[in-house]
Design a protein around this motif. Structure first.
Motif, PDB file in Angstrom:
ATOM      1  N   ASN A  94       5.656  13.045 -46.050  1.00 39.02           N
ATOM      2  CA  ASN A  94       6.150  14.387 -46.345  1.00 39.02           C
ATOM      3  C   ASN A  94       5.886  15.234 -45.097  1.00 39.02           C
ATOM      4  O   ASN A  94       4.772  15.711 -44.880  1.00 39.02           O
ATOM      5  CB  ASN A  94       5.407  14.938 -47.570  1.00 39.02           C
ATOM      6  N   LEU A 131       4.524  18.796 -45.474  1.00 39.30           N
ATOM      7  CA  LEU A 131       3.085  18.827 -45.727  1.00 39.30           C
ATOM      8  C   LEU A 131       2.308  18.577 -44.431  1.00 39.30           C
ATOM      9  O   LEU A 131       1.296  19.234 -44.158  1.00 39.30           O
ATOM     10  CB  LEU A 131       2.723  17.786 -46.784  1.00 39.30           C
ATOM     11  N   ARG A 161       2.405  21.717 -42.354  1.00 39.66           N
ATOM     12  CA  ARG A 161       1.489  22.712 -42.919  1.00 39.66           C
ATOM     13  C   ARG A 161       0.059  22.453 -42.449  1.00 39.66           C
ATOM     14  O   ARG A 161      -0.674  23.378 -42.098  1.00 39.66           O
ATOM     15  CB  ARG A 161       1.529  22.661 -44.452  1.00 39.66           C
ATOM     16  N   SER A 169      -2.192  17.019 -51.791  1.00 36.12           N
ATOM     17  CA  SER A 169      -0.767  16.829 -52.098  1.00 36.12           C
ATOM     18  C   SER A 169       0.010  18.108 -51.843  1.00 36.12           C
ATOM     19  O   SER A 169       1.239  18.118 -51.870  1.00 36.12           O
ATOM     20  CB  SER A 169      -0.589  16.397 -53.558  1.00 36.12           C
ATOM     21  N   SER A 170      -0.701  19.214 -51.621  1.00 33.29           N
ATOM     22  CA  SER A 170      -0.055  20.478 -51.281  1.00 33.29           C
ATOM     23  C   SER A 170      -1.030  21.288 -50.441  1.00 33.29           C
ATOM     24  O   SER A 170      -2.239  21.054 -50.478  1.00 33.29           O
ATOM     25  CB  SER A 170       0.348  21.259 -52.534  1.00 33.29           C
TER      26      SER A 170
END
Length: 292
Positions: free
Chosen positions: A89, A92, A95, A219-220
């Motif tokens: 991802n 992600l 981020r 996961s976030s």
């Protein structure tokens, strides 16, 4: 004695003495009065009560303090994603890179499970992140690919090791330090709780002056306390093109004459990175609107 906090759970701090022993310690009330919370990675002075327990007497000056993950005295971050199973991802990943850049922490991007992908996939991810100015390594825990160079990256440093669940973080931690970083026979009873869960960060002593901090899988990840206009500062590849923007303070979103957008169209910047920049920028703008 001097030592390093390797784990903290329920008011207990586990202090490694730099050799082969860990003491279960309490922190003095004076830290609470000073509003100082001991962190994983803190170098401390502590008194020994017996062969198992001690009290933290002093927290030595920190060279840095991370907010996410909460840790002290960290030299670098290694962020690990898989190239497949699960597919990375990249939003992600970006981020995480922004979060670490905002905390002035050097990052090495690692992709695991390269035995599951084609060479063109490796090239694609290498191009994206090397163009952005990051060191990029490709690994396979199942085949030991990249083991020696990866271990060399850690030498003499305290490294935060982070990534989402299922990408091989535990496998690499076990390869680097099969016995959880010290003589585990002496400490397993004290730190068994949560040792293999994802709720707590923990430092493993790899060798002298070399520590690896395993962190909970994420996961976030939401960006906090950042103005939308700041975000561009955490995409380092934008800087060389900003002199070609018409307006000082250009945020590279809606402006017509923009060096970053021109570099994107010319293929000098990654489309994936820029698209994620736009998503993060809009997220921060929305958060700003909700505040008012």
């Amino acid at each position: 004695m001097r030592g390093k906090i390797i784990k903290g759970i329920a008011g207990f701090y586990y202090v490694h003495d730099g050799k082969d022993h860990v003491y279960q310690c309490r922190a003095k009330g004076i830290f609470r009065n000073r509003n100082i919370k001991p962190l994983v990675g803190d170098d401390v002075e502590f008194t020994v009560l017996d062969e198992e327990e001690g009290n933290i007497a002093e927290i030595l000056p920190r060279k840095n303090e991370l907010i996410r993950p909460a840790a002290a005295n960290v030299d670098q971050a290694v962020v690990l994603f898989a190239v497949a199973d699960p597919d990375p991802n990249l939003n992600l990943l970006d981020r995480f890179l922004v979060t670490m850049k905002a905390q002035n922490l050097p990052v090495i991007v690692c992709f695991n499970k390269i035995d599951l992908c084609e060479e063109n996939t490796v090239k694609e991810y290498r191009d994206i992140y090397e163009k952005a100015g990051y060191q990029v390594r490709f690994l396979s825990a199942s085949q030991g690919t990249g083991y020696e160079s990866f271990r060399e990256l850690l030498k003499g440093k305290t490294t935060v090791f982070a990534g989402p669940s299922g990408v091989g973080k535990s496998s690499w931690t076990n390869l680097i330090q099969p016995e959880a970083g010290m003589e585990t026979g002496k400490i397993s009873k004290k730190i068994q709780r949560g040792r293999h869960t994802t709720r707590h960060s923990q430092l493993f002593c790899v060798e002298e002056d070399t520590y690896l901090m395993d962190t909970p899988g994420f996961s976030s990840l939401y960006l906090e306390n950042m103005a939308p206009e700041e975000l561009k500062n955490y995409f380092p590849e934008f800087a060389q093109y900003e002199g070609q923007c018409r307006f000082l303070g250009c945020v590279h979103v809606g402006e017509k004459v923009c060096g970053v957008k021109e570099a994107l169209e010319n293929g000098a910047l990654s489309r994936s990175r820029y698209d994620n920049y736009l998503l993060l920028y809009q997220e921060l703008k929305e958060k700003e609107r909700r505040k008012y």
